[in-house]
Design a protein around this motif. Structure first.
Motif, PDB file in Angstrom:
ATOM      1  N   MET A   1       0.829  -1.210   0.000  1.00 55.58           N
ATOM      2  CA  MET A   1       0.000   0.000   0.000  1.00 55.58           C
ATOM      3  C   MET A   1       0.868   1.267   0.000  1.00 55.58           C
ATOM      4  N   LYS A   2       1.820   1.269  -0.941  1.00 55.29           N
ATOM      5  CA  LYS A   2       2.705   2.433  -1.109  1.00 55.29           C
ATOM      6  C   LYS A   2       2.485   2.980  -2.518  1.00 55.29           C
ATOM      7  N   PRO A   3       2.621   4.303  -2.679  1.00 56.46           N
ATOM      8  CA  PRO A   3       2.537   4.842  -4.037  1.00 56.46           C
ATOM      9  C   PRO A   3       3.787   4.476  -4.842  1.00 56.46           C
ATOM     10  N   MET A   4       3.661   4.484  -6.157  1.00 57.68           N
ATOM     11  CA  MET A   4       4.811   4.156  -7.013  1.00 57.68           C
ATOM     12  C   MET A   4       4.940   5.173  -8.138  1.00 57.68           C
ATOM     13  N   ILE A   5       6.180   5.574  -8.415  1.00 55.92           N
ATOM     14  CA  ILE A   5       6.451   6.355  -9.617  1.00 55.92           C
ATOM     15  C   ILE A   5       7.421   5.530 -10.469  1.00 55.92           C
ATOM     16  N   VAL A   6       7.694   5.981 -11.687  1.00 64.00           N
ATOM     17  CA  VAL A   6       8.504   5.137 -12.585  1.00 64.00           C
ATOM     18  C   VAL A   6       9.679   5.898 -13.197  1.00 64.00           C
ATOM     19  N   ALA A   7      10.738   5.146 -13.482  1.00 63.77           N
ATOM     20  CA  ALA A   7      11.865   5.649 -14.276  1.00 63.77           C
ATOM     21  C   ALA A   7      11.800   4.903 -15.606  1.00 63.77           C
ATOM     22  N   ARG A   8      11.688   5.689 -16.704  1.00 63.50           N
ATOM     23  CA  ARG A   8      11.485   5.049 -18.003  1.00 63.50           C
ATOM     24  C   ARG A   8      12.569   5.410 -19.005  1.00 63.50           C
ATOM     25  N   LYS A   9      12.652   4.587 -20.032  1.00 61.97           N
ATOM     26  CA  LYS A   9      13.595   4.850 -21.112  1.00 61.97           C
ATOM     27  C   LYS A   9      13.137   6.078 -21.909  1.00 61.97           C
ATOM     28  N   PRO A  10      14.055   6.755 -22.598  1.00 59.79           N
ATOM     29  CA  PRO A  10      13.702   7.997 -23.296  1.00 59.79           C
ATOM     30  C   PRO A  10      12.565   7.819 -24.307  1.00 59.79           C
ATOM     31  N   GLY A  11      11.775   8.877 -24.434  1.00 61.65           N
ATOM     32  CA  GLY A  11      10.713   8.892 -25.437  1.00 61.65           C
ATOM     33  C   GLY A  11       9.408   8.281 -24.980  1.00 61.65           C
ATOM     34  N   LYS A  12       9.306   7.905 -23.722  1.00 68.00           N
ATOM     35  CA  LYS A  12       8.101   7.200 -23.246  1.00 68.00           C
ATOM     36  C   LYS A  12       7.217   8.054 -22.356  1.00 68.00           C
TER      37      LYS A  12
END
Ligand code: AMP
Length: 170
Positions: A72-83
């Motif tokens: 029950m934790k929020p999540m953010i993301v690290a993505r590859k370029p252009g996404k």
């Protein structure tokens, strides 16, 4: 978790010569083992100690979002370029088998004060270090790194000044 180890298949020479690629996708093909793994990872101290999860594209999303649900934790993301849309911050790093960049949405990163980085595998640590640097540069705090697999001979964990935990050490 012996069953878990048996579900991680090694492909030699992928994606290039000299690399022993650890394919973790077998884990999610076994719902019982996957569930056990997620429960174990979610109850980890470093998950409890952080306000949010930041998971790394693409296999990190599989484990990160399941942990986010369970813990029950929020999540953010690290993505590859252009996404990713919007205002982004970008970091570059060397991979065990090449170079890459990662983007994070600036507004998303600002929302929480501390992050645990979640990925499928820790090799040299370059990927997680790239994310940790972006977190630091934006005045946020990394409370730890949690991966399913760790390749011990690459000694990635020693480059970090925060707790590093992995479930399967190979
Ligand atoms: P590193 O930045 O060297 O710690 O590499 C970690 C990232 O690259 C993770 O996102 C892994 O998915 C991927 N990776 C690196 N080496 C391997 C490997 N031998 N098998 C599978 N994935 C790997």
């Amino acid at each position: 978790m012996k069953k878990l180890e048996n579900l991680i298949k090694t492909y030699y020479g992928f994606p290039k010569k000299g690399i022993a690629f650890k394919d973790v996708l077998g884990i999610i093909q076994n719902s019982e083992v996957f569930r056990e793994l997620i429960i174990k990872m979610s109850s980890h101290q470093i998950i409890r100690n952080s306000e949010a999860i930041i998971s790394i594209e693409a296999r990190g999303f599989i484990f990160g979002s399941a942990i986010a649900f369970q813990a029950m934790k929020p999540m953010i993301v690290a993505r590859k370029p252009g996404k990713l849309p919007g205002e982004l911050i970008e970091g570059n790093y060397n991979l065990e088998y090449g170079k890459n960049s990662l983007n994070i949405q600036k507004e998303a990163l600002k929302k929480f004060s501390s992050y645990v980085i979640v990925d499928d595998l820790l090799a040299t640590g370059g990927t997680a270090d790239c994310v940790a640097k972006l977190i630091r540069e934006n005045n946020r705090y990394t409370s730890g790194l949690l991966t399913v697999v760790e390749l011990l001979e690459l000694k990635g964990r020693y480059r970090f000044d925060f707790p590093v935990e992995s479930i399967v050490k190979i």
